[in-house]
Design a protein around this motif. Structure first.
Motif, mmCIF file in Angstrom:
data_model
loop_
_atom_site.group_PDB
_atom_site.id
_atom_site.type_symbol
_atom_site.label_atom_id
_atom_site.label_comp_id
_atom_site.label_asym_id
_atom_site.label_seq_id
_atom_site.Cartn_x
_atom_site.Cartn_y
_atom_site.Cartn_z
ATOM 1 N N ALA A 20 0.829 -1.082 0.167
ATOM 2 C CA ALA A 20 0.052 0.082 -0.054
ATOM 3 C C ALA A 20 0.742 1.463 0.171
ATOM 4 O O ALA A 20 0.585 2.214 -0.806
ATOM 5 N N ASP A 21 2.043 1.254 0.820
ATOM 6 C CA ASP A 21 2.793 2.401 0.955
ATOM 7 C C ASP A 21 3.455 2.576 -0.616
ATOM 8 O O ASP A 21 3.691 3.613 -1.107
ATOM 9 N N SER A 22 4.020 1.512 -1.199
ATOM 10 C CA SER A 22 4.519 1.582 -2.510
ATOM 11 C C SER A 22 3.403 2.117 -3.558
ATOM 12 O O SER A 22 3.727 3.050 -4.418
ATOM 13 N N LEU A 23 2.218 1.529 -3.610
ATOM 14 C CA LEU A 23 1.275 2.342 -4.412
ATOM 15 C C LEU A 23 0.926 3.626 -4.288
ATOM 16 O O LEU A 23 0.768 4.377 -5.158
ATOM 17 N N ARG A 24 0.811 4.156 -2.970
ATOM 18 C CA ARG A 24 0.564 5.516 -2.617
ATOM 19 C C ARG A 24 1.773 6.344 -3.214
ATOM 20 O O ARG A 24 1.433 7.282 -3.689
ATOM 21 N N LEU A 25 3.075 6.063 -3.146
ATOM 22 C CA LEU A 25 4.274 6.579 -3.641
ATOM 23 C C LEU A 25 4.085 6.842 -5.175
ATOM 24 O O LEU A 25 4.411 7.696 -5.751
ATOM 25 N N LEU A 26 3.634 5.642 -5.825
ATOM 26 C CA LEU A 26 3.223 5.787 -7.244
ATOM 27 C C LEU A 26 2.143 6.703 -7.867
ATOM 28 O O LEU A 26 1.955 6.834 -8.900
ATOM 29 N N ALA A 27 1.210 6.817 -6.827
ATOM 30 C CA ALA A 27 0.066 7.628 -7.316
ATOM 31 C C ALA A 27 0.195 8.969 -7.257
ATOM 32 O O ALA A 27 -0.673 9.870 -6.729
ATOM 33 N N ASP A 28 1.167 9.451 -8.160
ATOM 34 C CA ASP A 28 1.236 10.757 -8.357
ATOM 35 C C ASP A 28 1.545 10.710 -10.000
ATOM 36 O O ASP A 28 2.557 10.396 -10.357
ATOM 37 N N PRO A 29 1.158 11.513 -10.765
ATOM 38 C CA PRO A 29 1.247 11.866 -12.105
ATOM 39 C C PRO A 29 2.496 12.173 -12.377
ATOM 40 O O PRO A 29 3.236 11.399 -13.539
ATOM 41 N N THR A 30 3.168 12.883 -11.789
ATOM 42 C CA THR A 30 4.665 13.446 -12.164
ATOM 43 C C THR A 30 5.462 12.271 -11.799
ATOM 44 O O THR A 30 6.456 12.150 -12.473
ATOM 45 N N ARG A 31 5.561 11.500 -10.715
ATOM 46 C CA ARG A 31 6.272 10.345 -10.646
ATOM 47 C C ARG A 31 6.023 9.277 -11.412
ATOM 48 O O ARG A 31 7.115 8.721 -11.676
ATOM 49 N N ILE A 32 5.160 9.113 -11.951
ATOM 50 C CA ILE A 32 4.561 8.058 -12.999
ATOM 51 C C ILE A 32 5.624 8.433 -14.094
ATOM 52 O O ILE A 32 6.353 7.525 -14.845
ATOM 53 N N LYS A 33 5.347 9.759 -14.553
ATOM 54 C CA LYS A 33 6.064 10.043 -15.725
ATOM 55 C C LYS A 33 7.676 10.070 -15.541
ATOM 56 O O LYS A 33 8.605 9.510 -16.400
ATOM 57 N N ILE A 34 8.133 10.677 -14.301
ATOM 58 C CA ILE A 34 9.537 10.216 -14.163
ATOM 59 C C ILE A 34 10.034 8.838 -14.155
ATOM 60 O O ILE A 34 10.843 8.676 -14.931
ATOM 61 N N LEU A 35 9.158 8.004 -13.689
ATOM 62 C CA LEU A 35 9.643 6.723 -13.663
ATOM 63 C C LEU A 35 9.702 6.109 -14.948
ATOM 64 O O LEU A 35 10.476 5.359 -15.515
ATOM 65 N N TRP A 36 8.475 6.457 -15.729
ATOM 66 C CA TRP A 36 8.511 5.905 -17.144
ATOM 67 C C TRP A 36 9.632 6.599 -17.809
ATOM 68 O O TRP A 36 10.351 5.704 -18.637
ATOM 69 N N ALA A 37 10.133 7.725 -17.868
ATOM 70 C CA ALA A 37 11.166 8.451 -18.292
ATOM 71 C C ALA A 37 12.627 7.431 -17.946
ATOM 72 O O ALA A 37 13.154 7.204 -18.818
#
Length: 105
Positions: A20-37
């Motif tokens: 749940a903590d990991s999913l909360r950390l990833l639940a941000d559009p900017t972080r998803i874009k950063i990780l994808w990049a």
């Protein structure tokens, strides 16, 4: 109650909490874009800021949280830090989430 389900096993409370903590950390559009990049290859904060459409200071703050979670790594070269993310698990999770989002729209 669930004796009829072969090999049924509930994850431990600690595993569920960490997930749940990991999913909360990833639940941000900017972080998803950063990780994808970063899953595409190593890059700098300035380049990431341009790619994700955010200020370098905001990207740095997101990277700090992702680094603490062990999702990204930094490599210093002079005054620059180059970041990378090499997690097959994160790649699979983001691919699934983005795929689900495409189906739902």
């Amino acid at each position: 109650m669930h004796e009829g389900i072969p090999d049924f096993a509930m994850p431990s409370e600690q595993e569920v909490r960490r997930a749940a903590d990991s999913l909360r950390l990833l639940a941000d559009p900017t972080r998803i874009k950063i990780l994808w990049a970063l899953l595409q290859g190593e890059t700098s904060v300035a380049c990431l800021a341009e790619l994700v459409g955010a200020a370098p200071t905001a990207v740095s703050q997101h990277l700090a949280k992702l680094r603490l979670a062990g999702l990204v790594e930094g490599r210093r070269e002079g005054t620059f830090v180059y970041y990378t993310a090499e997690s097959a698990h994160v790649r699979a999770l983001l691919t699934e989430a983005l795929g689900q989002a495409a189906v739902a729209s």
